[in-house]
Design an enzyme around this catalytic site. Structure first.
Site, mmCIF file in Angstrom:
data_model
loop_
_atom_site.group_PDB
_atom_site.id
_atom_site.type_symbol
_atom_site.label_atom_id
_atom_site.label_comp_id
_atom_site.label_asym_id
_atom_site.label_seq_id
_atom_site.Cartn_x
_atom_site.Cartn_y
_atom_site.Cartn_z
ATOM 1 N N HIS A 157 0.680 -0.979 0.280
ATOM 2 C CA HIS A 157 0.228 -0.084 -0.173
ATOM 3 C C HIS A 157 1.099 1.150 -0.037
ATOM 4 C CE1 HIS A 157 -0.039 0.247 4.454
ATOM 5 N NE2 HIS A 157 0.289 -0.719 4.536
ATOM 6 N N ASP A 202 0.150 4.399 0.870
ATOM 7 C CA ASP A 202 -0.031 5.533 2.256
ATOM 8 C C ASP A 202 -0.003 4.929 3.349
ATOM 9 O OD1 ASP A 202 -2.143 2.632 2.378
ATOM 10 O OD2 ASP A 202 -2.950 4.123 4.424
ATOM 11 N N ASP A 232 6.341 0.958 6.899
ATOM 12 C CA ASP A 232 4.694 0.592 6.032
ATOM 13 C C ASP A 232 4.151 1.018 5.430
ATOM 14 O OD1 ASP A 232 2.063 -0.701 6.847
ATOM 15 O OD2 ASP A 232 1.892 -0.304 9.031
ATOM 16 N N GLU A 289 -5.080 2.307 2.603
ATOM 17 C CA GLU A 289 -4.861 0.870 3.897
ATOM 18 C C GLU A 289 -5.599 0.842 4.844
ATOM 19 O OE1 GLU A 289 -3.672 -2.865 6.128
ATOM 20 O OE2 GLU A 289 -3.010 -0.778 6.188
ATOM 21 N N ASP A 292 3.094 -6.624 3.621
ATOM 22 C CA ASP A 292 2.185 -6.034 4.604
ATOM 23 C C ASP A 292 2.181 -6.823 5.951
ATOM 24 O OD1 ASP A 292 2.200 -3.414 5.883
ATOM 25 O OD2 ASP A 292 -0.274 -3.888 4.821
ATOM 26 N N HIS A 341 3.511 2.091 13.373
ATOM 27 C CA HIS A 341 2.676 3.007 14.192
ATOM 28 C C HIS A 341 2.973 4.093 15.300
ATOM 29 C CE1 HIS A 341 -1.032 0.778 11.446
ATOM 30 N NE2 HIS A 341 -0.041 0.375 11.214
HETATM 31 ZN ZN ZN Z 1 0.556 -1.597 5.923
#
Ligand code: ZN
Length: 370
Positions: A77, A79, A107, A140, A164, A345
């Site tokens: 992905h 984004d 990520d 995503e 991912d 994250h």
């Molecule tokens: Zn991801």
């Protein structure tokens, strides 16, 4: 079974440069074009034709070399989980990390970089390969926006590899949970807190009772549940007329997921009954659990590619969601692979050099052996 071939020569400097270029493009959902503008000029000279679908996913087709069968789809992905304006990736001996101002965005730009360099490496080496379909998705991390809108009939492949997953390179996700998102509102009755509290029913008390009765956290090996947000009341001198929870439940087993959501609903309805309030309970299916058999051809291909990369394949289950959920749901067998990124994250997110090289080798082997 054909013999396991040796490693494919990867251009590590070119891999790192492309990865850093993409990391420097702030591409939170809505700004994925910035990454698209790096990908297209990189791969178009190799004869890959790109177009965007209606939602903004970038779709590419690379014709096979001496092969017309065995088409596979590769996905990552475009984004990132949060915006990364002005973030400068820092490179040291171990890997690449963020400057601390935001997430790094490995990520999933490490997944993109691995796929892109794998294609260039296979092309440079003049190796035979099957046709490759590329699906680089948007949104995503805000809720599988691109993959949910993706039309499976826009491609030929019925096997896809999603770059991912967390965890070390070599891990293959063969089991992933279903998820239900819940929004429950408790209704009480407003009253003056000092003059006539007995005329009121506190929605906050209803909410507290409901939460107290709700099974939460790790429910069993397969099932988890969480209340992530509460909201309610108006002021300290008003008996609260309304309070709200936002929650989720996940399970690798769909029947257990059903049982868990029912238990959460029951906790809310009992609290309302006992304290004389009312409630609404909205549940929304976010994605459906899936399980892949070890004999699935795509899983076996992933096994071979990982072994050919000098690594050991491990079949694992995850508690997370990915675009693989949506593709599997749409009839494209989808195998999610660990990319090797760390602390995603968070602002501590990093990507070790070794993992980036390994996942690129795995991608090159997938292309070569499909
Ligand atoms: Zn991801």
């Amino acid at each position: 079974m054909p013999p396991i071939p040796g490693p494919i020569s990867i251009n590590h400097d070119r891999l790192l440069k492309n990865f850093l270029d993409m990391l420097s493009a702030d591409s939170f959902h809505g700004n994925e074009k910035r990454v698209e503008q790096i990908i297209r000029p990189t791969l178009e000279p190799l004869g890959i034709n790109f177009h965007c679908d209606t939602i903004g996913n970038l779709l590419g087709y690379w014709p096979g070399r001496n092969r017309s069968d065995g088409v596979i789809m590769l996905n990552a992905h475009m984004d990132t989980v949060r915006p990364t304006p002005g973030m400068r990736p820092i490179v040291d001996d171990i890997g690449v990390r963020s400057d601390g101002s935001s997430v790094l965005g490995a990520d999933d730009k490490a997944g993109l970089a691995a796929i892109i360099e794998a294609i260039r490496s296979v092309d440079d080496a003049g190796l035979d390969h099957a046709p490759i379909e590329l699906v680089f998705t948007v949104g995503e991390d805000v809720g599988h926006v691109g993959s949910k809108a993706f039309d499976p009939n826009s491609i030929q492949a019925r096997t896809s590899f999603v770059f991912d997953a967390g965890g070390p390179v070599g891990h293959i996700v063969v089991r992933a949970p279903g998820q239900v998102r819940i929004c429950a509102t408790l209704h009480g009755r407003a009253a003056h807190a000092g003059i006539e509290p007995e005329l009121g029913t506190s929605a906050i008390s209803l909410l507290a009772r409901a939460i107290d009765r709700m099974p939460l956290g790790r429910i069993d090996d397969d099932t988890t549940a969480n209340i992530g947000r509460i909201e309610g009341g108006m002021a300290s001198n008003i008996v609260a007329p309304e309070a709200r929870i936002e929650a989720e439940a996940r399970s690798l087993s769909e029947p257990q997921l059903e049982t868990q959501v029912t238990a959460m609903r029951l906790a809310v309805s009992k609290a309302a009954d006992e304290l004389g309030g009312s409630f609404t309970f909205n549940e929304q299916r976010f994605y459906t659990a899936y399980e892949l058999n070890a004999n699935t051809p795509g899983v076996q291909l992933a096994d071979r590619a990982i072994e050919a990369s000098g690594l050991t394949p491990h079949h694992v289950s995850t508690g997370g969601g990915s675009d693989a959920h949506e593709f599997n749901q749409k009839g494209i067998t989808s195998i999610c692979l660990s990319v090797g990124y760390v602390d995603v994250h968070t602002v501590d997110e990093s990507m070790p050099h070794e993992a980036l090289r390994d996942i690129t080798q795995v991608a090159a082997q997938l292309i070569n052996q499909a």
